[in-house]
Design a protein around this motif. Sequence first.
Motif, mmCIF file in Angstrom:
data_model
loop_
_atom_site.group_PDB
_atom_site.id
_atom_site.type_symbol
_atom_site.label_atom_id
_atom_site.label_comp_id
_atom_site.label_asym_id
_atom_site.label_seq_id
_atom_site.Cartn_x
_atom_site.Cartn_y
_atom_site.Cartn_z
ATOM 1 N N THR A 146 0.889 -1.017 -0.109
ATOM 2 C CA THR A 146 0.135 -0.135 0.114
ATOM 3 C C THR A 146 1.015 1.268 -0.143
ATOM 4 N N ASN A 147 2.005 1.191 0.699
ATOM 5 C CA ASN A 147 3.022 2.371 1.015
ATOM 6 C C ASN A 147 3.540 2.667 -0.640
ATOM 7 N N PHE A 148 3.328 1.835 -1.450
ATOM 8 C CA PHE A 148 3.987 2.233 -2.970
ATOM 9 C C PHE A 148 2.864 2.643 -3.879
ATOM 10 N N VAL A 149 1.689 2.129 -3.539
ATOM 11 C CA VAL A 149 0.600 2.505 -4.668
ATOM 12 C C VAL A 149 -0.305 3.485 -3.971
ATOM 13 N N THR A 150 -0.106 4.098 -3.100
ATOM 14 C CA THR A 150 -0.961 5.258 -2.220
ATOM 15 C C THR A 150 -0.292 6.573 -2.903
ATOM 16 N N GLY A 151 1.041 6.701 -2.824
ATOM 17 C CA GLY A 151 1.575 7.843 -3.379
ATOM 18 C C GLY A 151 1.413 9.123 -2.503
ATOM 19 N N THR A 152 1.136 10.145 -3.081
ATOM 20 C CA THR A 152 0.658 11.380 -2.490
ATOM 21 C C THR A 152 -0.828 11.725 -2.599
ATOM 22 N N SER A 153 -1.471 10.525 -2.884
ATOM 23 C CA SER A 153 -2.972 10.997 -3.056
ATOM 24 C C SER A 153 -3.648 11.457 -1.854
ATOM 25 N N GLY A 154 -3.177 11.138 -0.647
ATOM 26 C CA GLY A 154 -3.724 11.239 0.570
ATOM 27 C C GLY A 154 -4.707 10.163 0.974
#
Lengths: 277, 307
Positions: A216-224
């Motif tokens: 999840t840390n990789f695919v969340t990005g800065t989306s919030g």
Amino acid sequence: MRSLWRWFAEKWVFLLGLMLLGYLFVPIAVVLLLSFNQPGSRNTTYVLDFNDLHFTMDNWTNMCGAAGLCDSLQRSIIIGFCATVLSTILGTLISFALVRYRFIGRGATNTLIFLPMATPEIVMGTSLLTLFIGAKLPLGFLTILIAHVMFCISFVVVTVKARLAGLDPRLQEAAMDLYATPWQAFRLVILPLVMPGIMAAALLAFSLSFDDFIITNFVTGTSGYDTFPMFIWGSNLRGIPPQVNAVASAMFLISFAFVIAGQLRTRRRSARRAATS
Amino acid sequence: MAALLPTAGGTGAPVDAPPASPPAGMRARRWVPYALLAPGLLWLIAFFIVPVWQLFAASLWDPNGSVETGYAMTWSWSNYATAWDMFHVQFLRSLWYALITTVVCVLLAYPLAYAIAVKGGRWKNLMLVGVIAPFFTSYLVRTYSWKAILADTGPVVEFLKWIHVLGPDGRLLATEFAVIAGLVYNFLPFMVLPLYASLEKLDVRLLEAARDLYHGPVRSFLRVTLPLSMPGVVAGTLLCFIPATGDYVNAQLLGGPNTQMIGSVIQSRFLVVNDYPIASALSVMLMATILVLVTIYVSTAGTEEVV
């Protein structure tokens, strides 16, 4: 003295087992303890100093008091629910095909199921991020969901397959001998028998999704769109709010109560069965 | 991997055996299994196989590119040499930590699984719940909890100082010990469950037979129990070793600069430095190494139940 020695010789493996179980509970007990602690001035949430504990109920009564905490919980539940439904459906279909049919490509399918489980999460995280960047897909809810469904499918397949393989294939034949259509045989005979396996798979999928951090840390990005684990990780720098311990304790107590209740129910049911037979 | 999960019924039916005869009337429709497989497999192909392929491609991109200018495909195999030169310490350290973690997990999980499966009696199910209980809280919270326990003013350090195992400035956080202790704790249940599943199937009469043949407890353990539980050991080893190698949560929260693992490197190369080619090369190296090790291990340990 002698009988004590004999008792110990008989029981030492069991006692060792209990001690190891106790070890598994140590950090959980600490989280419970800290959930009633008000971190002092020189104390952060994650220091266990028995001389510097201040009892409080605030963390429990004011769980959502920490900015963003309850939003992240809500996101985790939404993602967990969607990922569970999708991966349970997809995985169950695969396991039916694998157990009840013979077809060309069975071996390759098994390998494809096995590979995600044999790949470290960090590799899946990096590869998905590369894909999403390449495809210019904005990171957020959708990318998290895609990732979670992907890594849950294999575990669903394995769980449902184990249940299905234990089923007697003659049950379906018997149903059809009694003039059930294939669909009726499936819906009225096979599905109810496989249901415990499907439910177990769904629970497993939900807990995998709910607790996932590395991918999840990789695919969340800065989306919030921060899930609960992402919220904890993100508040590392500012200091983790003590309410996190109350939430984690509540999660633990609720799941524990459910599982124990389930255990008691099966035990009572089997006792009743033993009594009637 | 069916052996990994103890099934509720515990019937121990061979999971991978194809049905002796497919139900009549199904043989005719050959497209049915493919229709059942299609959605799930397409998902796995699109979001597992394709991304890994993409990752492999990214590992050969021009290392001088950047997110702003974009990356050109220059077939830079030298990325792998660069990655190895820069980070082989962390790479080898991760494999080493994961190995120690796995060995310690076997040593702890075996007596626990044995106690549950053989000596558990009516407490069996309750003890199993205890094994999975850590999963009821969050992984990060559990690891933070260890951080609190091992903290410099925490009870463990105080005690070790009191008995003079640690010097007055001694600490546990930011040491190898803390990282490996965290890894062991977090992956122990993954070792216990498959071990339990294979020990549970163990026929107690075999042990009685061994005793009748004048085997002592040690010899009957080594020659009967241990060989019969090997599928569980193999499955547990994989479930423990693979995630431990790629983990960076424990190294990040409990370790220090000298205990950094390859996961942290990949994570920061990707998300902080945005150095995609080198980070991808590291990921591919990690995956390839693990696949090779797992293949060798499974073929020498020689159990088919794992996959």
